[in-house]
Each structure stands twice: as C-alpha cells, then as structure tokens.
Design a protein around this motif. Structure first.
Motif, mmCIF file in Angstrom:
data_model
loop_
_atom_site.group_PDB
_atom_site.id
_atom_site.type_symbol
_atom_site.label_atom_id
_atom_site.label_comp_id
_atom_site.label_asym_id
_atom_site.label_seq_id
_atom_site.Cartn_x
_atom_site.Cartn_y
_atom_site.Cartn_z
ATOM 1 N N PHE A 36 0.827 -1.205 0.000
ATOM 2 C CA PHE A 36 0.000 0.000 0.000
ATOM 3 C C PHE A 36 0.865 1.261 0.000
ATOM 4 O O PHE A 36 0.558 2.231 -0.694
ATOM 5 C CB PHE A 36 -0.956 0.006 1.198
ATOM 6 N N LYS A 37 1.941 1.250 0.745
ATOM 7 C CA LYS A 37 2.850 2.404 0.751
ATOM 8 C C LYS A 37 3.401 2.658 -0.650
ATOM 9 O O LYS A 37 3.432 3.797 -1.125
ATOM 10 C CB LYS A 37 3.999 2.190 1.738
ATOM 11 N N PHE A 38 3.843 1.614 -1.319
ATOM 12 C CA PHE A 38 4.382 1.743 -2.672
ATOM 13 C C PHE A 38 3.285 2.193 -3.638
ATOM 14 O O PHE A 38 3.471 3.119 -4.431
ATOM 15 C CB PHE A 38 5.002 0.420 -3.121
ATOM 16 N N PHE A 39 2.139 1.538 -3.583
ATOM 17 C CA PHE A 39 0.974 1.838 -4.409
ATOM 18 C C PHE A 39 0.612 3.321 -4.288
ATOM 19 O O PHE A 39 0.469 4.030 -5.279
ATOM 20 C CB PHE A 39 -0.164 0.934 -3.916
ATOM 21 N N SER A 40 0.500 3.786 -3.067
ATOM 22 C CA SER A 40 0.138 5.185 -2.811
ATOM 23 C C SER A 40 1.216 6.147 -3.285
ATOM 24 O O SER A 40 0.913 7.224 -3.800
ATOM 25 C CB SER A 40 -0.116 5.402 -1.320
ATOM 26 N N SER A 41 2.479 5.770 -3.120
ATOM 27 C CA SER A 41 3.577 6.651 -3.518
ATOM 28 C C SER A 41 3.593 6.882 -5.029
ATOM 29 O O SER A 41 4.146 7.865 -5.503
ATOM 30 C CB SER A 41 4.925 6.094 -3.055
ATOM 31 N N LYS A 42 2.988 5.980 -5.778
ATOM 32 C CA LYS A 42 2.921 6.097 -7.234
ATOM 33 C C LYS A 42 1.658 6.834 -7.689
ATOM 34 O O LYS A 42 1.391 6.910 -8.888
ATOM 35 C CB LYS A 42 2.970 4.709 -7.885
ATOM 36 N N GLY A 43 0.882 7.345 -6.742
ATOM 37 C CA GLY A 43 -0.330 8.088 -7.083
ATOM 38 C C GLY A 43 -1.518 7.212 -7.409
ATOM 39 O O GLY A 43 -2.528 7.693 -7.927
ATOM 40 N N GLU A 44 -1.420 5.930 -7.128
ATOM 41 C CA GLU A 44 -2.526 5.009 -7.388
ATOM 42 C C GLU A 44 -3.599 5.171 -6.313
ATOM 43 O O GLU A 44 -3.326 5.657 -5.221
ATOM 44 C CB GLU A 44 -2.020 3.557 -7.412
ATOM 45 N N SER A 45 -4.815 4.743 -6.649
ATOM 46 C CA SER A 45 -5.868 4.876 -5.661
ATOM 47 C C SER A 45 -6.761 3.652 -5.593
ATOM 48 O O SER A 45 -6.844 2.865 -6.532
ATOM 49 C CB SER A 45 -6.710 6.132 -5.913
ATOM 50 N N ALA A 46 -7.379 3.517 -4.449
ATOM 51 C CA ALA A 46 -8.304 2.427 -4.186
ATOM 52 C C ALA A 46 -9.484 2.993 -3.417
ATOM 53 O O ALA A 46 -9.343 3.952 -2.651
ATOM 54 C CB ALA A 46 -7.619 1.324 -3.382
ATOM 55 N N LEU A 47 -10.624 2.393 -3.640
ATOM 56 C CA LEU A 47 -11.844 2.789 -2.950
ATOM 57 C C LEU A 47 -12.303 1.646 -2.063
ATOM 58 O O LEU A 47 -12.104 0.477 -2.400
ATOM 59 C CB LEU A 47 -12.959 3.083 -3.957
ATOM 60 N N ILE A 48 -12.941 1.997 -0.970
ATOM 61 C CA ILE A 48 -13.577 0.984 -0.136
ATOM 62 C C ILE A 48 -15.036 1.371 0.059
ATOM 63 O O ILE A 48 -15.399 2.543 -0.005
ATOM 64 C CB ILE A 48 -12.875 0.786 1.214
ATOM 65 N N ALA A 49 -15.842 0.354 0.266
ATOM 66 C CA ALA A 49 -17.237 0.542 0.641
ATOM 67 C C ALA A 49 -17.364 0.054 2.072
ATOM 68 O O ALA A 49 -16.939 -1.060 2.394
ATOM 69 C CB ALA A 49 -18.161 -0.247 -0.280
ATOM 70 N N ALA A 50 -17.919 0.896 2.933
ATOM 71 C CA ALA A 50 -18.057 0.534 4.342
ATOM 72 C C ALA A 50 -19.489 0.775 4.801
ATOM 73 O O ALA A 50 -20.149 1.706 4.352
ATOM 74 C CB ALA A 50 -17.086 1.349 5.196
ATOM 75 N N ARG A 51 -19.920 -0.088 5.675
ATOM 76 C CA ARG A 51 -21.223 0.050 6.312
ATOM 77 C C ARG A 51 -21.003 -0.200 7.795
ATOM 78 O O ARG A 51 -20.475 -1.229 8.181
ATOM 79 C CB ARG A 51 -22.189 -0.987 5.724
ATOM 80 N N ASN A 52 -21.388 0.771 8.608
ATOM 81 C CA ASN A 52 -21.191 0.649 10.063
ATOM 82 C C ASN A 52 -19.753 0.302 10.424
ATOM 83 O O ASN A 52 -19.501 -0.619 11.190
ATOM 84 C CB ASN A 52 -22.133 -0.399 10.660
ATOM 85 N N GLU A 53 -18.810 1.000 9.812
ATOM 86 C CA GLU A 53 -17.380 0.820 10.089
ATOM 87 C C GLU A 53 -16.799 -0.488 9.545
ATOM 88 O O GLU A 53 -15.602 -0.720 9.659
ATOM 89 C CB GLU A 53 -17.069 0.929 11.590
ATOM 90 N N ARG A 54 -17.611 -1.360 8.992
ATOM 91 C CA ARG A 54 -17.116 -2.619 8.414
ATOM 92 C C ARG A 54 -16.871 -2.416 6.921
ATOM 93 O O ARG A 54 -17.768 -1.994 6.189
ATOM 94 C CB ARG A 54 -18.128 -3.742 8.610
ATOM 95 N N ILE A 55 -15.673 -2.741 6.474
ATOM 96 C CA ILE A 55 -15.343 -2.637 5.053
ATOM 97 C C ILE A 55 -15.872 -3.882 4.357
ATOM 98 O O ILE A 55 -15.505 -5.006 4.701
ATOM 99 C CB ILE A 55 -13.829 -2.470 4.850
ATOM 100 N N ILE A 56 -16.755 -3.648 3.358
ATOM 101 C CA ILE A 56 -17.400 -4.765 2.674
ATOM 102 C C ILE A 56 -17.105 -4.772 1.172
ATOM 103 O O ILE A 56 -17.590 -5.654 0.462
ATOM 104 C CB ILE A 56 -18.924 -4.770 2.925
ATOM 105 N N GLY A 57 -16.308 -3.815 0.705
ATOM 106 C CA GLY A 57 -15.967 -3.786 -0.711
ATOM 107 C C GLY A 57 -14.667 -3.047 -0.952
ATOM 108 O O GLY A 57 -14.304 -2.145 -0.191
ATOM 109 N N LEU A 58 -13.976 -3.442 -2.010
ATOM 110 C CA LEU A 58 -12.700 -2.838 -2.392
ATOM 111 C C LEU A 58 -12.632 -2.751 -3.908
ATOM 112 O O LEU A 58 -13.020 -3.689 -4.608
ATOM 113 C CB LEU A 58 -11.539 -3.703 -1.887
ATOM 114 N N LEU A 59 -12.140 -1.636 -4.402
ATOM 115 C CA LEU A 59 -11.928 -1.440 -5.844
ATOM 116 C C LEU A 59 -10.633 -0.676 -6.033
ATOM 117 O O LEU A 59 -10.389 0.309 -5.333
ATOM 118 C CB LEU A 59 -13.103 -0.649 -6.437
ATOM 119 N N THR A 60 -9.797 -1.132 -6.961
ATOM 120 C CA THR A 60 -8.600 -0.361 -7.319
ATOM 121 C C THR A 60 -8.801 0.207 -8.712
ATOM 122 O O THR A 60 -9.338 -0.463 -9.594
ATOM 123 C CB THR A 60 -7.319 -1.214 -7.280
#
Length: 143
Positions: A36-60
């Motif tokens: 994640f540190k490397f990914f972020s340092s390259k300007g890449e991004s990821a999204l998460i979907a959360a409901r009630n603080e629980r992460i239930i989805g991920l997209l890069t």
C-alpha cells in the motif's frame, strides 16, 4: 444502513485482507502495508465501501496514459465485495464512483480486468454496460 464509499486508508488494511483472500490473493498485514505504501507513492488509488465501520468492498482504479488514444485509459483492476454483502448494490456503487473519478480525470475509455475464472463477475460487468473487447495475456515472473 448507509453505505460509505471513500478512499482506502492505511488504517483500513487489516479489514481489506479478507476481501483479497476471497479473490484468492492471501497476504499478510505487513506485506499489504508495504504494498500500500508503494501503491500510494505512485499516485494510485483504491476505494472501499463501508457500512457501520465494516469494510465490505474494495476497488482499485488506475489512469494509464497511452499514445494510441486521444486521452487516457481508466482501468479497474480489483473489485471485490464480501460474500455476505452480495446483491445489495455495493459493487455497482463502487463502479459508479470509479467511473465518476476516471471520467473526471479525462479518460476516454474505462477497462475492467477480470480473471477468466470469474464468469459471475463478467456477467456483472456486462450488466453495467461493459463489453468484451480484447484478450489480455499474462506472464508470471519466474525466479
């Protein structure tokens, strides 16, 4: 319960591990932290979907600058929703947000990378209006 879609943060990584495992990509928290540190340092991004603080989805998502098109190409390379959350619009919500961001970045095309072993995912993308347009070939680095 409200669905919150936002950028992936370092503090979210422990909750992302089970989602990556569902896709068949097991990873330790330490290894994911480094990635994640490397990914972020390259300007890449990821999204998460959360409901009630629980992460239930991920997209890069990625923006690729190419010579053969009049603009950049957006690419979604990971999309996973927790099994117990399938069928509730979470994948669609993540894709909607990814598309908004990629179109805003000036992309003229959005591609989705999906393993040939995932016919249910292919049907999902086709339902969203994506078409099968090309083959992708891969070669794994050998040691």
């Amino acid at each position: 319960m409200e669905l919150n879609i936002r950028d992936l943060q370092q503090a979210d990584l422990a909750q992302v591990i089970p989602l990556l495992e569902e896709l068949g990509y097991p990873v330790s928290e330490e290894a994911l932290d480094e990635r994640f540190k490397f990914f972020s340092s390259k300007g890449e991004s990821a999204l998460i979907a959360a409901r009630n603080e629980r992460i239930i989805g991920l997209l890069t998502l990625h923006v690729t600058h190419v010579l053969h098109r009049p603009g950049s190409v957006g690419r979604v390379t990971t999309l996973v929703v927790a099994r117990d959350a399938h069928g509730h619009g979470i994948g669609r919500a993540l894709m909607d947000e990814a598309e908004r961001r990629l179109w805003r970045e000036g992309c003229v095309l959005i591609e989705v990378t999906s393993n040939m072993k995932r016919p249910d995912a292919h049907a999902f993308y086709e339902k969203l209006g994506y078409e099968r347009t090309s083959f992708r070939f891969a070669k794994t680095r050998t040691q």
